[in-house]
Write an enzyme that holds these catalytic residues in place. Structure first.
Site, mmCIF file in Angstrom:
data_model
loop_
_atom_site.group_PDB
_atom_site.id
_atom_site.type_symbol
_atom_site.label_atom_id
_atom_site.label_comp_id
_atom_site.label_asym_id
_atom_site.label_seq_id
_atom_site.Cartn_x
_atom_site.Cartn_y
_atom_site.Cartn_z
ATOM 1 C CE LYS A 123 -4.201 -2.144 2.172
ATOM 2 N NZ LYS A 123 -5.123 -1.478 1.811
ATOM 3 C CD GLU A 498 -17.491 -14.528 4.252
ATOM 4 O OE1 GLU A 498 -17.061 -14.190 3.022
ATOM 5 O OE2 GLU A 498 -17.029 -15.360 5.431
ATOM 6 C CB CYS A 530 -10.739 -0.438 -10.830
ATOM 7 S SG CYS A 530 -9.756 -0.162 -11.746
ATOM 8 C CG ASP A 613 -14.011 -11.425 8.507
ATOM 9 O OD1 ASP A 613 -13.668 -12.067 9.662
ATOM 10 O OD2 ASP A 613 -14.747 -12.040 7.853
ATOM 11 C CG HIS A 655 -10.037 -13.445 9.984
ATOM 12 N ND1 HIS A 655 -8.940 -13.884 9.604
ATOM 13 C CD2 HIS A 655 -10.029 -12.433 8.364
ATOM 14 C CE1 HIS A 655 -7.938 -14.164 9.003
ATOM 15 N NE2 HIS A 655 -8.889 -12.990 7.686
ATOM 16 C CD GLU A 679 -1.078 -13.532 5.117
ATOM 17 O OE1 GLU A 679 -2.746 -13.081 5.403
ATOM 18 O OE2 GLU A 679 -0.499 -13.208 4.273
ATOM 19 C CG HIS A 708 -2.204 -15.565 -0.036
ATOM 20 N ND1 HIS A 708 -3.669 -14.317 -0.893
ATOM 21 C CD2 HIS A 708 -1.852 -15.034 0.968
ATOM 22 C CE1 HIS A 708 -3.983 -13.335 0.439
ATOM 23 N NE2 HIS A 708 -3.180 -13.812 1.181
HETATM 24 N N1 GLN Z 1 -14.583 -13.313 6.445
HETATM 25 C C1 GLN Z 1 -14.110 -12.787 5.352
HETATM 26 C C2 GLN Z 1 -13.757 -14.337 4.075
HETATM 27 O O1 GLN Z 1 -13.275 -15.517 4.324
HETATM 28 C C3 GLN Z 1 -12.790 -12.453 5.800
HETATM 29 C C4 GLN Z 1 -11.860 -12.154 4.231
HETATM 30 C C5 GLN Z 1 -10.733 -11.105 4.872
HETATM 31 O O2 GLN Z 1 -10.504 -11.597 5.697
HETATM 32 N N2 GLN Z 1 -10.130 -10.056 3.528
HETATM 33 O O3 GLN Z 1 -13.532 -14.242 3.055
HETATM 34 ZN ZN ZN Z 2 -8.633 -12.751 5.879
#
Ligand code: GLN
Ligand code: ZN
Length: 769
Positions: A123, A498, A530, A613, A655, A679, A708
């Site tokens: 960033k 989700e 974007c 989150d 999170h 993470e 990732h």
């Molecule tokens: N709950 C979201 C997901 O699992 C969390 C995403 C994030 O931390 N950016 O996608």
């Molecule tokens: Zn995350």
């Protein structure tokens, strides 16, 4: 040379993507091999010419050149300086860089040349724009190796414009770079870098350029003395080229460096007077003879129409004092704003009249100039009154739109509303009794693969091609399937997956009162990517439950606990364009209350574990350390407010998907989430040390699966990681989970990885339990 008029309209930079994201589509076609480099270059040229034309029409006298980039302007600069990692070099000669090389640095691949791991991206200061981090070696040399910016200067001149090249300054360039191939002091590279900058400036001078903009946003930071000295030596070295330097600063006050900056041998100075209006007086009083002061008074980072008449009142005395040496400009490059409000045909008029995108901000500067320079008794007063009336009616409309209910609810808050009933140790016992989870409980972070089928459904639904009922039914099927797969894998705390969410902020934004959406309000995040941030324009509240049906449905399919999944108030705030008539703290409090309503409703619907989150929590940290405590205090409070409405047995998770916690661990602990997932797999649990040293009391799920990459982590790898974690954190506090959500992965990748994750956990339960 033309003389500048009494107040000069300036601009630091214009968004490059195009109002219909033309650049994005051309870039991606080029990368896929669907168009040639010449065709891509033509799209770029057309965009530049349109954007220059808009700026010239608004009265911008010196047109920024170099704000355009095929990927990122910092990367273009690295190319210009020949500071390109060896692994990305292509066929061209060692002293040349070409466009495909640039793309290989950014993306690891290009239509020509071999693949190599992309350079890091991070960033740009406290923005959501990501730059490609320059990699510099201890014996790095710099030569002028890439012609793009010189060609663009000629291009602008051929169109009849006065071109003002814009470049990141040498000190900030070094500051943002990464030392590779062994540790060394980056400042040792400054003399060599300055030689290359001088060569660049000389090229511009030879092209007939009068002014160049060199940006030193690092001045907004609290710099050590060696970096301060670097600023001095850099601008002393560059003064010998026959070109006027506008030293541009932005994103915060530089008043703490006022004496140093005011003494620099530069022809002009640009200040961000939106984030730091108070710094004007000190710099105006210390301006050197003949120096120009550029007043960044129109917000380059937000979308709201400016209060032009109050800005005019505020700066009029300086304009008068400095006779002819004042420029008016946006606070920073307009890169961070969407391009053109005119294309928004579907916005509610009441909202639209409050907005101003990049193109409209140029008109605001023109209007501001008119307010400042039109004599009291002149025929043009009618127009002046009109401008002022618009400002007044906007202010009135904002005041009238206030939501009394939200405001009185905020006013009635007391400290109790921020605290759970019982301290963590007590809650932990109750929660253990209720859920009877095994040692090292396994869970995921929320999302599961967003398959092409799911995305297809959503796009057909958005276009009105399928009914709401059909769409919901289909997504319920997906949810059911997701729950069944988790059951089969043997995960302990499930999620609904989700599937109904496109973006974690947009999903909530669309359901909250006081939050609006544009059709084309895109802003570049990185490369061709974007984002379209929601607009928080009014008092925020939650008219009705947002996620309860999905969570309750998933819970109805199993006896195992299903974790409810929400986006936290701080993250919603940071990833939106937020109103500016009330403080960010106040907005966060309002969103906190809206999320609290949802949390309580989830609990009442039988969802006993709820994750809120906050991946953007750290992003909100002010550039200056001195501002950290204030920010952390209200950000922690907003989170606590969202979480504290529930009973002790309800387990609150949060999170954050990064792991730099050393400096913020106290605040993280103060959030008092029962469980935090983070993470940590890439750092091989290094980053857990912050929690270890702090003796973090609540439960933690350090990520053991790097989501990732498409690779499947093996059982052994994850066993090792969990063991490492267990050395740092008491076993009873540990959870096992991936680093982040799984929405960008495929089921083929996710299933074996989670199988191994569950297997690794079983191995350790036997070994340690
Ligand atoms: N709950 C979201 C997901 O699992 C969390 C995403 C994030 O931390 N950016 O996608
Ligand atoms: Zn995350």
């Amino acid at each position: 040379m033309q003389t500048l008029k009494e107040v000069t309209i300036g601009n630091l930079g214009f968004p490059r993507i195009g109002r219909q994201r033309e650049l994005k589509f051309a870039q991606e076609k080029y990368w896929r091999g669907e168009i040639t480099q010449a065709e891509l270059a033509q799209v770029a040229k057309d965009l530049r010419s349109t954007h220059w034309e808009w700026q010239a029409k608004a009265g911008v006298e010196l047109l920024p050149v170099g704000d355009f980039a095929y990927y990122d302007q910092v990367l273009t600069l690295s190319a210009t300086l020949n500071a390109i990692p060896e692994r990305h070099r292509g066929e061209e000669q060692a002293d040349r860089v070409d466009l495909d090389t640039l793309f290989r640095v950014a993306r690891g691949r290009a239509p020509t040349g071999g693949d190599a791991p992309a350079a890091e991206m991070t960033k740009y200061f406290n923005t959501n724009y990501h730059y490609i981090v320059p990699e510099l070696e201890a014996d790095q040399s710099f030569t002028v190796a890439y012609e793009q910016i010189f060609d663009e200067v000629s291009e602008a001149q051929a169109l009849g414009y006065r071109a003002k090249p814009v470049l990141l300054g040498p000190v900030s360039y070094l500051y943002l770079a990464k030392a590779v191939g062994g540790e060394f002091d980056k400042l040792t590279l400054l003399p060599a870098l300055l030689k290359a900058y001088k060569a660049i400036l000389e090229r511009f001078a030879a092209q007939g350029v009068e002014w160049i903009q060199l940006e030193e946003p690092t001045l907004a930071l609290e710099l050590d003395s060696d970096w301060q000295e670097a600023i001095v030596s850099a601008y002393e070295a560059l003064q010998h080229v026959d070109i006027k330097v506008l030293l541009a600063t932005y994103y915060g006050t530089i008043a703490h460096h006022q004496a140093l900056v005011s003494a620099l041998p530069v022809a002009g100075l640009h200040l961000d007077l939106v984030t730091a209006p108070e710094q004007l007086a000190g710099f105006a009083a210390n301006l050197q003879r003949e120096q120009v002061l550029s007043l960044g008074v129109i917000n380059g980072r937000n979308v709201w129409a400016a209060d032009i008449d109050s800005i005019a009142d505020r700066i009029a005395p300086v304009v008068n004092d400095l006779k002819g040496r004042v420029w008016i400009a946006p606070s920073c490059s307009l890169l961070h704003t969407p391009v053109d409000l005119d294309v928004e045909a579907e916005l509610a008029p009441a909202l639209k009249q409050q907005l101003s995108f990049a193109k409209q901000k140029l008109s605001e500067l023109a209007q501001l100039k008119r307010l400042l320079t039109t004599p009291e008794k002149s025929g043009d007063r009618v127009e002046i009154d009109l401008i002022k009336d618009t400002c007044v009616s906007r202010r009135n409309a904002r005041a009238e739109a206030a939501d009394r209910q939200v405001n009185s609810r905020v006013a009635a808050l007391s400290r109790d509303d921020y605290e759970r009933d019982t301290v963590f140790a007590g809650r932990q016992t109750l929660q253990q009794q209720k859920y009877r989870l095994p040692l090292l409980p396994t869970t995921t972070i929320g999302s599961f693969p967003q398959t092409p089928a799911i995305r297809g459904l959503r796009s057909r639904w958005r276009k009105g091609e399928i009914t709401e009922t059909f769409y919901t039914d289909q997504l319920r099927q997906v949810t059911k399937d997701t729950v069944e797969r988790q059951l089969k894998l043997g995960i302990d705390v499930l999620v609904h997956g989700e599937a109904e969410r496109n973006d974690m902020v947009e999903y909530f934004g669309e359901q909250l009162q006081g939050v609006g959406f544009t059709q084309f309000g895109w802003v570049q995040s990185y490369g061709s990517r974007c984002v379209k941030p929601p607009l928080i324009y009014g008092d925020v509240s939650r008219p009705k439950p947002m996620t309860v049906d999905w969570a309750a449905y998933a819970q109805s399919l199993t006896d195992k606990p299903v974790k409810g999944m929400l986006t936290g108030p701080v993250t919603i705030l940071h990833w939106s364009f937020a109103r500016e008539d009330i403080s960010r703290e106040q907005i966060a409090t309002q969103i906190g209350l809206a999320i609290r309503d949802e949390v309580v409703d989830l609990q009442n619907a039988g969802i006993g574990i709820i994750q809120i989150d906050e991946p953007a929590f750290r992003e909100g940290l002010p550039l200056k350390r001195s501002g950290w405590d204030t920010y952390l205090k209200w950000a922690v409070d907003a989170f606590k407010l969202s979480a504290a409405g529930v009973d002790d047995e309800t387990q609150i998770h949060t999170h954050m998907c990064y792991s730099e916690f050393n400096e913020t661990i106290k605040a993280i602990a103060a959030m008092d989430a029962d469980v935090i997932t983070i993470e940590t797999s890439r750092s091989r649990m290094e980053l857990l040390t912050a929690f270890e040293d702090f003796e973090y009391p609540n439960e933690i799920g350090p990520g053991v699966y790097d989501i990732h990459t498409p690779n499947t982590p093996t059982v052994d790898e994850m066993v090792t990681l969990i063991e490492k974690a267990a050395h740092k954190i008491p076993l009873r506090q540990l959870w096992v989970n991936p680093d982040c959500g799984l929405k960008t992965r495929t089921w083929d990748e996710v299933e074996p990885a989670l199988q191994n994750l569950v297997q690794a956990t079983k191995v350790l339960r036997r070994r340690l339990g």
